[in-house]
Design an enzyme around this catalytic site. Structure first.
Site, PDB file in Angstrom:
ATOM      1  N   ARG A  68       0.901  -1.707  10.760  1.00  0.00           N
ATOM      2  CA  ARG A  68       2.266  -1.771  10.071  1.00  0.00           C
ATOM      3  C   ARG A  68       2.848  -0.004  10.269  1.00  0.00           C
ATOM      4  O   ARG A  68       2.179   0.587  10.542  1.00  0.00           O
ATOM      5  CB  ARG A  68       2.382  -2.142   8.652  1.00  0.00           C
ATOM      6  CG  ARG A  68       1.421  -1.460   7.709  1.00  0.00           C
ATOM      7  CD  ARG A  68       1.666  -1.694   6.314  1.00  0.00           C
ATOM      8  NE  ARG A  68       0.582  -1.126   5.432  1.00  0.00           N
ATOM      9  CZ  ARG A  68       0.481   0.280   5.142  1.00  0.00           C
ATOM     10  NH1 ARG A  68       1.321   1.015   5.677  1.00  0.00           N
ATOM     11  NH2 ARG A  68      -0.327   0.628   4.500  1.00  0.00           N
ATOM     12  N   HIS A  75      -3.972  -2.665  -2.235  1.00  0.00           N
ATOM     13  CA  HIS A  75      -3.561  -3.916  -2.516  1.00  0.00           C
ATOM     14  C   HIS A  75      -4.814  -4.427  -3.478  1.00  0.00           C
ATOM     15  O   HIS A  75      -5.684  -4.196  -3.056  1.00  0.00           O
ATOM     16  CB  HIS A  75      -3.325  -5.045  -1.376  1.00  0.00           C
ATOM     17  CG  HIS A  75      -2.411  -4.827  -0.369  1.00  0.00           C
ATOM     18  ND1 HIS A  75      -0.907  -4.733  -0.765  1.00  0.00           N
ATOM     19  CD2 HIS A  75      -2.345  -4.384   0.669  1.00  0.00           C
ATOM     20  CE1 HIS A  75      -0.277  -4.359   0.397  1.00  0.00           C
ATOM     21  NE2 HIS A  75      -1.110  -4.068   1.343  1.00  0.00           N
ATOM     22  N   GLY A 137       6.268  -2.573   4.367  1.00  0.00           N
ATOM     23  CA  GLY A 137       5.572  -2.029   5.569  1.00  0.00           C
ATOM     24  C   GLY A 137       5.842  -3.124   6.535  1.00  0.00           C
ATOM     25  O   GLY A 137       5.334  -4.411   6.228  1.00  0.00           O
ATOM     26  N   CYS A 166       1.591   5.680  -0.070  1.00  0.00           N
ATOM     27  CA  CYS A 166       2.742   5.882   1.003  1.00  0.00           C
ATOM     28  C   CYS A 166       2.787   7.265   1.408  1.00  0.00           C
ATOM     29  O   CYS A 166       3.826   7.547   1.985  1.00  0.00           O
ATOM     30  CB  CYS A 166       3.939   5.376   0.491  1.00  0.00           C
ATOM     31  SG  CYS A 166       3.878   3.652  -0.232  1.00  0.00           S
TER      32      CYS A 166
END
Length: 207
Positions: A68, A75, A137, A166
């Site tokens: 991505r 996560h 993403g 990020c």
């Protein structure tokens, strides 16, 4: 064509990613779009622009290098992830507009829960008072998207302190629970999906 919604529960990241790739590679002009609603066990995913120095602390959480856009993110349980397997050529919009629509769906859902959120043209995602509550993403292949969004609902935010989320140093993160909204991931999904469906409409006027 109506989209297919799949509630896949808690699933490992890597096989889910491979399944997204396979779906995208095999889809044709008549393939219906799908939204996959998932949670993941703890995992860091590093996008194509990812740099190893953004992992600040070695730990037991696996790191998966994925395809991505973007840098590193986390996560884990208590986070809603929605993968968007969408033929966006049908929507007659560009990538930037697609991202804006996804962000707006999250912003609208949070507003219904009494949370004032906003996007940032320079840093995709959704923010509450400067703290990131949702990340985006995407990967575009042959006019179709895969990967998607993550929304922090009720999770342990500690692993975000082990990375530059990020790629941004000292970026604060937040979640719905910390903002006074107590939902399960499934409940958050039920509230978000109608907004996603509306904003992913093919009609520019209805988004």
């Amino acid at each position: 064509m109506p989209r297919i919604i799949k509630h896949l529960g808690r699933v490992d990241y890597e096989p889910t990613w491979r399944a997204m790739q396979a779906f995208t590679d095999s889809r044709g002009a008549e393939t219906r779009d799908e939204l996959w609603v998932v949670e993941h066990p703890p995992v860091f995913t590093q996008g194509l622009a990812g740099k190893p120095e953004h992992l600040l602390q070695q730990n037991d959480v696996p790191v998966v290098k994925t395809d991505r856009g973007g840098q590193i993110t986390y996560h884990g349980p208590g986070q809603l992830v929605v993968y968007l397997l969408v033929d966006f050529k049908r929507m007659h919009v560009g990538v930037r507009e697609l991202v804006r629509r996804i962000e707006q769906a999250i912003i609208d859902m949070l507003a219904e829960q009494g949370i004032a959120a906003n996007g940032d043209v320079d840093a995709p995602g959704v923010y509450v008072d400067g703290a990131k509550i949702a990340s985006l993403g995407l990967r575009i292949k042959n006019g179709a998207t895969y990967h998607g969004l993550s929304l922090n609902v009720d999770m342990d935010l500690t692993p975000f302190s082990w990375i530059n989320p990020c790629g941004y140093a000292n970026l604060k993160v937040t979640q719905m629970k910390n903002l006074g909204v107590n939902l399960t991931v499934a409940e958050a999904a039920d509230k978000l999906l109608p907004h996603l469906e509306r904003h992913l409409s093919t009609s520019k006027e209805t988004a």
